[in-house]
Design an enzyme around this catalytic site. Structure first.
Site, PDB file in Angstrom:
ATOM      1  N   CYS A  39      27.702  27.640  40.220  1.00 25.04           N
ATOM      2  CA  CYS A  39      28.607  28.630  39.388  1.00 25.04           C
ATOM      3  C   CYS A  39      27.526  28.875  37.444  1.00 25.04           C
ATOM      4  O   CYS A  39      27.654  28.018  37.594  1.00 25.04           O
ATOM      5  CB  CYS A  39      29.642  28.322  39.503  1.00 25.04           C
ATOM      6  SG  CYS A  39      30.449  29.553  37.831  1.00 25.04           S
ATOM      7  N   HIS A  41      28.700  30.034  35.419  1.00 25.11           N
ATOM      8  CA  HIS A  41      30.566  30.064  33.985  1.00 25.11           C
ATOM      9  C   HIS A  41      30.568  28.422  34.121  1.00 25.11           C
ATOM     10  O   HIS A  41      31.637  28.570  33.118  1.00 25.11           O
ATOM     11  CB  HIS A  41      30.904  30.744  34.667  1.00 25.11           C
ATOM     12  CG  HIS A  41      30.066  32.318  34.838  1.00 25.11           C
ATOM     13  ND1 HIS A  41      30.084  32.476  36.460  1.00 25.11           N
ATOM     14  CD2 HIS A  41      30.657  33.248  34.285  1.00 25.11           C
ATOM     15  CE1 HIS A  41      29.837  34.066  35.999  1.00 25.11           C
ATOM     16  NE2 HIS A  41      29.760  34.212  34.867  1.00 25.11           N
ATOM     17  N   CYS A  64      55.694  37.298  31.806  1.00 23.37           N
ATOM     18  CA  CYS A  64      56.877  37.668  32.257  1.00 23.37           C
ATOM     19  C   CYS A  64      57.303  36.309  33.120  1.00 23.37           C
ATOM     20  O   CYS A  64      58.492  36.539  33.600  1.00 23.37           O
ATOM     21  CB  CYS A  64      56.041  37.736  33.899  1.00 23.37           C
ATOM     22  SG  CYS A  64      55.582  36.069  35.327  1.00 23.37           S
ATOM     23  N   CYS A  79      41.226  28.182  25.273  1.00 21.85           N
ATOM     24  CA  CYS A  79      41.734  29.345  25.865  1.00 21.85           C
ATOM     25  C   CYS A  79      42.931  27.996  26.329  1.00 21.85           C
ATOM     26  O   CYS A  79      42.601  27.427  27.918  1.00 21.85           O
ATOM     27  CB  CYS A  79      41.277  29.195  26.981  1.00 21.85           C
ATOM     28  SG  CYS A  79      42.460  31.167  27.479  1.00 21.85           S
ATOM     29  N   HIS A  95      44.593  38.167  32.566  1.00 21.62           N
ATOM     30  CA  HIS A  95      44.127  37.662  31.802  1.00 21.62           C
ATOM     31  C   HIS A  95      42.752  37.901  31.853  1.00 21.62           C
ATOM     32  O   HIS A  95      41.983  37.730  30.155  1.00 21.62           O
ATOM     33  CB  HIS A  95      44.711  36.858  31.754  1.00 21.62           C
ATOM     34  CG  HIS A  95      43.835  35.773  30.585  1.00 21.62           C
ATOM     35  ND1 HIS A  95      44.068  35.971  28.917  1.00 21.62           N
ATOM     36  CD2 HIS A  95      43.035  34.336  30.875  1.00 21.62           C
ATOM     37  CE1 HIS A  95      43.496  34.834  28.234  1.00 21.62           C
ATOM     38  NE2 HIS A  95      42.833  34.137  29.603  1.00 21.62           N
ATOM     39  N   HIS A 101      37.734  35.959  30.818  1.00 23.33           N
ATOM     40  CA  HIS A 101      37.344  34.580  30.717  1.00 23.33           C
ATOM     41  C   HIS A 101      37.115  33.830  32.703  1.00 23.33           C
ATOM     42  O   HIS A 101      38.222  34.642  33.225  1.00 23.33           O
ATOM     43  CB  HIS A 101      38.995  33.752  30.139  1.00 23.33           C
ATOM     44  CG  HIS A 101      38.829  33.495  28.448  1.00 23.33           C
ATOM     45  ND1 HIS A 101      40.008  33.343  28.023  1.00 23.33           N
ATOM     46  CD2 HIS A 101      37.808  33.792  28.027  1.00 23.33           C
ATOM     47  CE1 HIS A 101      39.072  32.935  27.252  1.00 23.33           C
ATOM     48  NE2 HIS A 101      38.672  33.476  26.792  1.00 23.33           N
ATOM     49  N   CYS A 114      36.358  31.328  40.369  1.00 27.82           N
ATOM     50  CA  CYS A 114      35.180  31.700  39.547  1.00 27.82           C
ATOM     51  C   CYS A 114      35.949  33.812  40.019  1.00 27.82           C
ATOM     52  O   CYS A 114      35.634  34.474  40.564  1.00 27.82           O
ATOM     53  CB  CYS A 114      33.637  31.369  39.480  1.00 27.82           C
ATOM     54  SG  CYS A 114      32.882  32.771  38.348  1.00 27.82           S
ATOM     55  N   CYS A 117      32.355  35.074  39.721  1.00 19.51           N
ATOM     56  CA  CYS A 117      31.063  34.724  41.129  1.00 19.51           C
ATOM     57  C   CYS A 117      31.671  34.802  42.689  1.00 19.51           C
ATOM     58  O   CYS A 117      31.586  34.673  43.741  1.00 19.51           O
ATOM     59  CB  CYS A 117      31.050  33.385  41.078  1.00 19.51           C
ATOM     60  SG  CYS A 117      30.083  32.999  40.043  1.00 19.51           S
ATOM     61  N   CYS A 194      49.498  51.659  59.345  1.00 15.54           N
ATOM     62  CA  CYS A 194      48.184  51.404  60.172  1.00 15.54           C
ATOM     63  C   CYS A 194      47.471  52.014  59.868  1.00 15.54           C
ATOM     64  O   CYS A 194      45.850  52.865  59.236  1.00 15.54           O
ATOM     65  CB  CYS A 194      48.380  51.551  61.733  1.00 15.54           C
ATOM     66  SG  CYS A 194      49.846  53.020  62.243  1.00 15.54           S
ATOM     67  N   HIS A 673      50.333  55.349  66.460  1.00 19.20           N
ATOM     68  CA  HIS A 673      49.276  54.685  65.911  1.00 19.20           C
ATOM     69  C   HIS A 673      48.189  55.123  65.260  1.00 19.20           C
ATOM     70  O   HIS A 673      46.953  55.749  66.680  1.00 19.20           O
ATOM     71  CB  HIS A 673      48.726  53.910  66.640  1.00 19.20           C
ATOM     72  CG  HIS A 673      48.228  52.546  65.790  1.00 19.20           C
ATOM     73  ND1 HIS A 673      48.798  51.055  65.193  1.00 19.20           N
ATOM     74  CD2 HIS A 673      47.305  51.633  66.349  1.00 19.20           C
ATOM     75  CE1 HIS A 673      47.927  50.551  64.705  1.00 19.20           C
ATOM     76  NE2 HIS A 673      46.280  50.552  65.448  1.00 19.20           N
TER      77      HIS A 673
END
Length: 942
Positions: A39, A41, A64, A79, A95, A101, A114, A117, A194, A673
């Site tokens: 990764c 990052h 929330c 952060c 976020h 981020h 991540c 990725c 379905c 179905h």
């Protein structure tokens, strides 16, 4: 930094065996797979300790306020954000999208994810000596970016876009894909869903659409709730991930659809085709981009031409269409388009439910504008004289009325015949407007104050052509086609021609009698109603109605071979495009004769879409019950030839289609179905998608299926060869002094379309040739850099453009954006202040009424949802004049504002008329008032 990271590494190794059923953890591949992929990052991880994580796990979501378990903490340096996961509102994902981020840790399991990725990350990898890799977008490594709040960039530098590599244009499946094809992931049924699962799998196996989301995922940006395009992007990324999960749960997408369209709430079975239309409409609405067009003003023009033609010859050239209105009726039966405004706005100026039908008409009007300009500009329309008749004599007495409108037939424009042959009025093609980079800048006088009135698309002089808003999206690029229908009056021979945009064809299934008529109408000159299947299913009288129902019930219970020949898809198409006599109760209202006349309606296709969606009308909803037509309809897997249904002057080059997917319904009209059969584009094998079960099937199994919705794709071996040739050139990588920027969207068309059309770089350029300020922040998601030899080959083959060697932020657009932003802020602040004062008034003497349709346009403008201000106030739809007084029309869609607010808006936009309400004044007798006061005093004394 190393020490703090060590805390996380040790802690992670302790809790990794603890695995809970979380939304994000469904995306986590096996551990060995994650270790094989580094990764890039990890360098952004800030300092954090075990104590910090424990402390955060005891807190709540910062948005929330929901408590754990399964909160997610951002690991970005400096952060401290903590948000809820997918079991709640998923603020942690929001976020990440808003701040970019990418790394987040689950505070219950301490596993790290991540977003960029799309995989689990192990922090002990950062302690090694492997150097960090530059962030290079892989073909299927999608980054979910959301629309940022609009900010004018302070500098004029742009991120350098990536250079196209071999994988960006390679269309061959590698060996790994052939051995273990991606896209074979099932969808869990979450309560009679379905119908949704089958529809999503069918769309997922449409390469042009899926490849757009996989390769151009950064373009899935919207500020409109519920952000269906982002949910769909996330789902496609999971379905086509190399880790091949067994199944995924489309909860986020389903919740978003239910928020917008109440039809899909609850747990009852729904129609797969209705879901498809709703989903594609929402995706178009969120992904649409405006393209400026120039249109004649006035909008309604009629051309006078004469036609003295041989009727029999006319019949040769046009087979009738029972009509294009078939698709209209089917669409209306399934409900109006489903759009919704953002219901979570912090400030609602006037509380009012959104009028979905009006928004539906707006989009239909947008799509109409798309197709009008494409058809007219290429000269394929040209009054379609040859398609109507090969022997046309012109004089000055009779009329051909040319109408251009959308499927709902709400917006009709009559076009001058001399305009039809005037290419300079319209762009040369839909995707490319040669004036976009050569047009003069817009007027800088964009509302410097409140005094001067501002009118939308205002012309500098009466002779200038006004700009008309035109929209396109990946949905309209892929699925939109155009039908040209013609109605001929059999008395005066006047012909009215209409262009209609369609996204799918709703085909009737002809019965035995209808098949006989279709097969016997080999003589094209005879005027016979040979495809009006609706007549067969709409007999007059209760006795005939009952007998028809009994007949259809018996037919559905007995094998189809007992009743006659097999119905083919070509038969259904022929029934749809068949000649239709307009007589009796269905006579034609001729504008020239000014009377109801007998007529003939013809219908053919002017432009075929890249992917043709065909809906077979198996369900019929009668007065008291519903029935299902279970007739087997045979359809080809390859080589569906649509040449017989093509208009003579159509510019279409490819009219052969191959089947991509088919949705099937098993059961009755009241229960059943849905499943889907889809061809995997990587290994060309067919698979059955039955909710979370995915099974390989043979071609014969697919051909014997009871098809309900079919997706066909244009077939072109020449396009395949061209892609291979360009890919080989790109692999050579000849050294060049110049690099050219090209649109990612057009490259996606080149990779997946049979007819990609001219190169169009206008999706990342403004009309002045620069990059719009609002797109500067994500320019790397919009373009790729090509070497000169590749650009030369593409440009010589497809044309278009414009050629771009240098990217810069447009200074003119930047100044205009600052002015328009200031204007929005000022208008909004003044309105809020005036509206608050109005709300505090106990008994205002007068109310001013304003059209909510106009007000919604203005509200979208001041909130930044629409880039253009509205036109003059239009109260004509809510006003009615009685005895010389303007009054409010009963039941009108209107709102009430104060006199000061009306004067404020009217001073800027103008328009009218004024619609004033004065509450009745109640006169109270003083003696009665005095008596009431006396009684009140006596009551208090007691």
């Amino acid at each position: 930094m190393t020490g703090s990271n060590s805390h996380i590494t040790i802690l992670t190794l302790k809790v990794l065996p603890h695995f809970e059923s979380l939304g994000k953890q469904e995306k986590i591949p096996n551990k060995m797979s994650a270790f094989r992929n580094h990764c890039p990052h990890l360098d952004s991880v800030g300092e954090i300790t075990k104590e910090d994580l424990i402390q955060k796990s005891l807190g709540t979501c910062q948005d929330c306020k929901v408590q754990g378990p399964n909160l997610w903490a951002c690991l970005e340096n400096r952060c401290s954000y903590v948000g809820c996961g997918e079991s709640q509102v998923d603020h942690s994902t929001i976020h990440s999208q808003e701040t970019k981020h990418y790394l987040t840790v689950n505070l219950t399991t301490l596993r790290v994810w991540c977003y960029a990725c799309s995989k689990e990350v192990f922090l002990d990898r950062k302690l090694g000596t492997q150097p960090s890799l530059p962030h290079v977008r892989q073909p299927h490594q999608i980054q979910e970016n959301s629309v940022q709040d609009f900010k004018i960039p302070s500098n004029t530098t742009l991120k350098t876009p990536l250079v196209a590599v071999f994988d960006d244009l390679d269309i061959e499946a590698d060996e790994e894909d052939e051995l273990r094809a991606r896209g074979l992931t099932g969808l869990k049924n979450i309560g009679n869903t379905c119908y949704m699962n089958a529809a999503l799998q069918a769309l997922s196996n449409c390469p042009p659409l899926t490849q757009f989301f996989l390769d151009c995922g950064g373009l899935a940006r919207t500020d409109k709730k519920p952000a269906i395009c982002k949910s769909y992007l996330k789902l496609m990324t999971e379905l086509w991930h190399k880790s091949r999960p067994g199944s995924v749960v489309p909860t986020t997408l389903f919740q978003g659809i239910k928020t917008v369209n109440p039809t899909f709430r609850g747990y009852s079975q729904q129609d797969a085709q209705e879901f498809l239309r709703c989903l594609m409409d929402l995706l178009h609405e969120e992904l649409k981009e405006q393209v400026m067009e120039v249109e004649e003003d006035p909008q309604t023009i009629t051309t006078e031409e004469t036609m003295e033609e041989d009727k029999s010859q006319s019949d040769v050239d046009f087979q009738s269409c029972e009509s294009c209105s078939n698709s209209d009726r089917a669409e209306n039966e399934n409900g109006s388009r489903c759009f919704s405004e953002d219901n979570n706005e912090t400030t609602m100026l006037i509380q009012d439910d959104e009028n979905n039908s009006e928004m539906s008409k707006d989009w239909q009007k947008e799509k109409m504008c798309n197709k009008i300009n494409k058809v007219n500009s290429e000269g394929e329309f040209d009054k379609d004289r040859d398609s109507i008749s090969e022997t046309v004599d012109l004089n000055n007495q009779e009329t051909v009325k040319v109408q251009i409108h959308s499927r709902a037939s709400e917006y009709i424009t009559d076009v001058h015949s001399n305009d039809l042959s005037t290419p300079q009025i319209l762009p040369s093609n839909e995707g490319v407007n040669p004036r976009l980079s050569a047009s003069p800048p817009k007027s800088g006088n964009l509302w410097p104050g409140l005094a001067p009135p501002h009118k939308k698309a205002q012309s500098a002089s009466p002779k200038r052509k006004k700009q008309h808003k035109k929209y396109r999206s990946v949905i309209s690029d892929i699925f939109d086609g155009t039908i040209i229908s013609s109605v001929q009056c059999l008395t005066c021979d006047r012909v009215s021609v209409t262009l209609e945009t369609f996204q799918d064809l709703s085909l009737p299934i002809p019965g035995k009698e209808d098949l006989a008529k279709l097969h016997s109408s080999s003589h094209p000159t005879s005027i016979v109603k040979a495809g009006s299947c609706g007549e067969a299913y709409a007999p007059q009288g209760w006795i005939a109605f009952f007998m028809e129902y009994v007949k259809r019930f018996v037919v559905s219970c007995v094998p189809s071979w007992f009743w006659g020949p097999v119905v083919t898809l070509q038969d259904c198409l022929a029934a749809f495009f068949a000649r239709d006599e307009l007589k009796g109760d269905n006579m034609y209202s001729c504008e020239k004769c000014k009377k109801l006349r007998n007529g003939v309606k013809f219908c053919k296709v002017q432009n075929f879409p890249e992917i043709l969606c065909i809906h077979l009308k198996r369900f019929r909803h009668e007065l008291m019950f519903s029935t299902k037509i279970s007739t087997h309809v045979s359809f080809p897997l390859e080589g569906l030839d649509l040449q017989p249904f093509l208009a003579k002057d159509s510019p279409a080059q490819i009219v052969t289609y191959d089947l991509l997917s088919v949705i099937c319904h098993h059961g009755t009209a009241s229960s059943g179905h849905y499943i889907a059969y889809c061809r995997n584009n990587l290994n060309n094998l067919w698979y059955e998608f039955d909710d979370q079960s995915v099974t390989e099937v043979s071609e014969s199994t697919v051909q014997n299926a009871e098809a309900y919705v079919l997706f066909y794709r244009k077939s072109s071996e020449e396009a395949q060869k061209e892609r291979r040739r360009i890919s080989n050139l790109l692999n050579i990588m000849e050294p060049s002094l110049l690099q050219f920027y090209i649109s990612r969207q057009w490259l996606n068309k080149f990779k997946t379309f049979a007819e990609p059309g001219p190169i169009s770089n206008n999706d990342f350029l403004c009309i002045h040739g620069g990059v719009p300020p609002r797109k500067a922040g994500y320019i790397e998601d919009l373009v790729l850099m090509l070497p000169q030899n590749i650009w030369d080959n593409l440009y010589s083959r497809y044309g278009g453009g414009p050629a771009v060697n240098h990217l810069y932020i447009c200074h003119t657009c930047q100044i205009e954006a600052e002015k328009i932003e200031k204007r929005r802020k000022t208008e909004l602040e003044i309105f809020i202040r005036l509206n608050r004062a109005f709300q505090k008034e106990d008994s205002p003497a007068t109310f001013y009424c304003i059209s909510m349709q106009w007000f919604r346009e203005w509200e979208s403008f001041v909130k930044g949802k629409d880039g253009d201000p509205p036109g003059p106030i239009d109260n004509t739809k809510i006003a009615v004049t009685k005895c010389g007084n303007v009054m409010l029309r009963q039941g009108a869609d209107s709102g009430q504002i104060s006199e000061e607010t009306w004067n404020f808006l009217q001073s800027i936009y103008g328009g009218g008329p004024e619609v004033i309400l004065r509450p009745p004044v109640v006169h109270v007798d003083p003696d009665i008032l005095q008596a009431e006061e006396k009684i009140e005093v006596e009551t208090r004394s007691l």
